[in-house]
Design a protein around this motif. Sequence first.
Motif, mmCIF file in Angstrom:
data_model
loop_
_atom_site.group_PDB
_atom_site.id
_atom_site.type_symbol
_atom_site.label_atom_id
_atom_site.label_comp_id
_atom_site.label_asym_id
_atom_site.label_seq_id
_atom_site.Cartn_x
_atom_site.Cartn_y
_atom_site.Cartn_z
ATOM 1 N N LEU A 121 -8.126 2.181 10.587
ATOM 2 C CA LEU A 121 -7.406 2.868 9.551
ATOM 3 C C LEU A 121 -8.309 4.372 9.903
ATOM 4 N N GLN A 131 -3.630 0.611 7.042
ATOM 5 C CA GLN A 131 -3.733 -0.015 5.942
ATOM 6 C C GLN A 131 -2.627 -0.616 5.168
ATOM 7 N N GLY A 134 0.561 -1.350 0.590
ATOM 8 C CA GLY A 134 0.329 0.365 -0.100
ATOM 9 C C GLY A 134 0.796 1.287 -0.175
ATOM 10 N N GLN A 138 -9.833 -1.364 8.371
ATOM 11 C CA GLN A 138 -10.148 -0.649 7.699
ATOM 12 C C GLN A 138 -10.571 0.367 8.819
ATOM 13 N N SER A 156 -6.483 7.960 11.497
ATOM 14 C CA SER A 156 -6.695 9.246 10.355
ATOM 15 C C SER A 156 -6.751 10.509 10.851
ATOM 16 N N ARG A 198 -12.619 7.619 4.372
ATOM 17 C CA ARG A 198 -12.046 5.562 5.217
ATOM 18 C C ARG A 198 -13.357 5.424 5.604
#
Lengths: 836, 259
Positions: free
Chosen positions: B196, B163, A397, B193, B200, B208
């Motif tokens: 993440l 990620q 990524g 996810q 963020s 996201r």
Amino acid sequence: QGQQGASQEPPRYEIGGINVTGTRYLDPNTMIGLTGLKVGDKISIPGDDLGRAIRKLWDQGILGDVNVVIDRFEGQRVFLTFDVKERPRLSKIYFTNISKTQADELRNKVKIVRGKVVTDALLNNTRQAVRKFYTDKGFMNVKVGITQEPDSSLPNSVELVVDVRKGDKVRISDISFVGNEAISDGKLKGKMKKTKEKKAYKFLNSGKFQRADFEADKEKILDFYNAQGYRDAIITSDSLITVQDEYSYRWIGTENGKFGIHKATVREADKLVLRVYLDEGPKYYFRNITWSGNYLYDSKTLSSVLGIKEGSVYSKETLDKRLNYNPTGQDVTSLYMNDGYLFFSIDPVETRVEGDSIDIEMRLSEGVQARIKDINIAGNTKTSDHVIRRELRTLPGDKFNRELLIRSQREISSLGYFDPEKVGLNPVPNPADGTVDINYTVSEKPSDQITLSGGWGGYAGFIGTVGLVFNNFSLRKASDFHNWRPVPGGDGQRLGLNIQANGLQYQSYSFSFTEPWLGGRKPNSFSVSLNKSIQRTSTTGSVLDIKNGSYIKVNSATVSLGRRLRWPDDYFTLSNSLSYSQYKLKDYPYFANFSTGNANNITFNTTLARNSTDNPTFTRRGSALSLSVNLTPPYSIFKGAHPGVNEWVEFHKWMFDASWFTPLVGKLVLNTRAHFGFIGRYNHSRAYGPFERFKLGGAGLGFGGASNFVIGTEYVGLRGYEDPNAQFAIPTARQGESGGIAYNKYVMELRYPVSLNPAATVYVLSFAEAGNAFDKYSDYNPYKLYRSAGVGARVFMAAFGLLGFDFGYGFDNVAPVAGAKQDKSQFHFIIGQQIR
Amino acid sequence: CSPYQKLLKSTNVNEKYEAAVKYYEKGDYFKAAGLLEPLIPLLKGRPESEKAEFYFAQSNFHEGNYTLSAYYFQTFAETYPSSPYAEEALFMHAKSLFRDSPEYELDQTNTVTAIESIQQFLNRFPESKFRPETENMSNELQKKLERKAFESARLYYLVRYNQSAVVAFNTFQQQYPASLYGEQAAFLKLESQRNLAAESVEEKQRERYLETIAFYQNFVDTYPQSKNLKTAEKYYDEARQFLKDHPDEVAKNPQAQNN
């Protein structure tokens, strides 16, 4: 008969019978089996079926000749005869006129399989292999004769007798160059790495001549010319002449019964004279450098990264380095590659050559930014994937970054489980979706260390050691018996066991275990270690009385937690540990003011370290810094009249170590180090205790070379001077002295690798160092140092760790009484990696 | 000197061969292999050599030298293609490679070779009596490769490289769409996810969390019986809550302009 198949296909027949002729010792039916054909099979004629059958027979290597004959056709059926010629088989091979070791070596080289048929090709290959073996060693005039003798014990077998006449070794006596004006002969000779003149004083040069090496050396000469701006330099020809020196001498005496002056001539062995003819051509300079295809960075930025000025000497080498890969600074490619532009390419084109000036246009293709998709690891036959994967800096990524790729390589190397010279990095781009897979390849090397030794440890007499260090242990796999072959491994844990003893007088047991990623989530290392040691001294001097003599017993346990930091940068680690030691003493002579009683020591240690060295066995670049603080609880502050000064030991101790590695020229590396240590007290009304003080001298292993021999003291090496507690030790390290409460030491070491083979890394070194320990802060003087210099060598073998010796010369006087004769030359054995 | 030691030193080929066959039939594969190894080049071209080579390969297999036995079975099958042992030899070649395949945490080059050999065997002997066993071996090896890919992706989840974990689980799902680990992969991808999104910077959070919702929907559609459903729902609620609290400025603005 009509053929059913299409007209262009060869007709197919059924095999009606197979016959074998010409066999004498071999079995015809087995021959048929080996052809792969059998009665009833359908084959094409013409076609490749018969050819394949012959090849199969031939591949067995037992026949001299094979022919196939079609006897007859009967309708759709065909009858075949294989006519074979048997040849004698090889049963043994002998070498005559050479030593047994060389014969054994040759036997491996010629790779002759017993039981094979002796063919001309086999004889030829053998002759070539033997000839090459000797010409590689410099015997250019070797003669090889092969004779076959029947083997009486086995039918149809022969023995090969290979007779070798080595002749004299031929060496290069003289190398000269014709046509070089700008660069001297000597300099050019120096550029040739393998082709050298044999000189009596150059005992490492064999002076052998080998074509392949010489061709490579010619390239090196041209590379050198190119780097100096002589872009047109060529080697026009070379000549190699064999000469024989003759010299005459006279003597007075008898020859052939006649007395008088006689003359004789002696012929020396063949020598080679090598002459290289070359044409230097003119020297060129850079003129205008222009850029095209650059959108991300402007030409000015790119030119400043390139750093080549107009008028500087034209060098392809410098240009390549600044464009593609510059290990010591910036280059144009990494500007792009560290930002994901994996498909970036650059093509320097010479647009104009005028006189001695060259214009260059840099044609760039920037491409798109690539993201990492998959990370694959191969070659780990022992170490688990996760042990490697968790160290990698290239993450799925993320944008592709060449710098992080190289950093990952360093991380893999520093694990110590793989051959650092063979860590492979292979980015495989997938242009379809703009991603890149990265394939890492590793090659396992042994990382466990076993020490089994017995030796005279000077003062203590015979000491036996059994030490086991498993650097890649797996506790998880230890419960399954199948994994004990010999020990379960692959999870990157470290298990160490060490027992050292010489009977009742000295015993030491230690155990330690480290998990580098506690919980598997973060690189927080956790370790536990336990130690027990006993040292007894007979007061009467007789070993029999040792049970009633003086002793020191130490039991200790340590738990520590370490973690890697991301700030200030991710080379930093922080570790904390808590340890408890119990000392039991009786008439113990090595601490001043404390000989009988019990002491307890609880210490909290915190160490902040930064390590960016590139390779743990032979470091070329990077640095290692460490600051450590040891604290005991300040008992006397809580309770002033705390019973007994030493019952609960109290002190604080500060240590700083720094080590820098700088590559100088070629493989030569400079290691510069500085070390400091200080012990402090919480309560000024109390004296400094006897524990953990510094004693400098020798190889840093304590008295007599036994590690941790005298316990509770910090030993620091100082080469060129005797071990602490010896008669000529430096003042604060003498027996009866408790050691310093402050020390400093500075080292400069030049290291040169002799072999970087991971099985045995060998390097030689020369050093200059200076250090001293002080037992009062009022005496502390960083300029009052004991200085020394010397040379040494180290061997790192995976199974034994680091071993070495140093020869040091101490410049300063340490005689305990004026006039005593000090031996300034000291020889030291080094066992294990030394930090200080 | 034991009789075996005497045999080893003997130069009588026939005597050695007889003894080797006897040891083999008694199940003493170590001694059988010891006698057969020097014998094989000498027996070349004689009728005994076929059996000798097959027994030698078998002995190596029984002794656990799978790398060697794989090689010897293959050589045998190439040398004696019409032998009655040929099929078994090719099967044993594949089986040796199967046994030689290391654990999933290690380099799987051998596993890939084993799967290829098994496929070749099945192509050549589709009716073989060894077929069921061969297919089992193949499945087991496939599962091993799946597990390796899954654990590699899971490592990024474990070390909180969220990620990377999402990217790696995506790759895993593409490579092994019908894997045993599919459900876990889908759930861990969702969780990564969500982590993440939660960690963020603000300007990326909305996008996201939207992705989190997409992963959730995909997860519940594919694995409606999952035991992780409750936790997944919690992440879904969290994402929805965030989107409710942080309405899309960009989406709102054009509307304001229109009105």
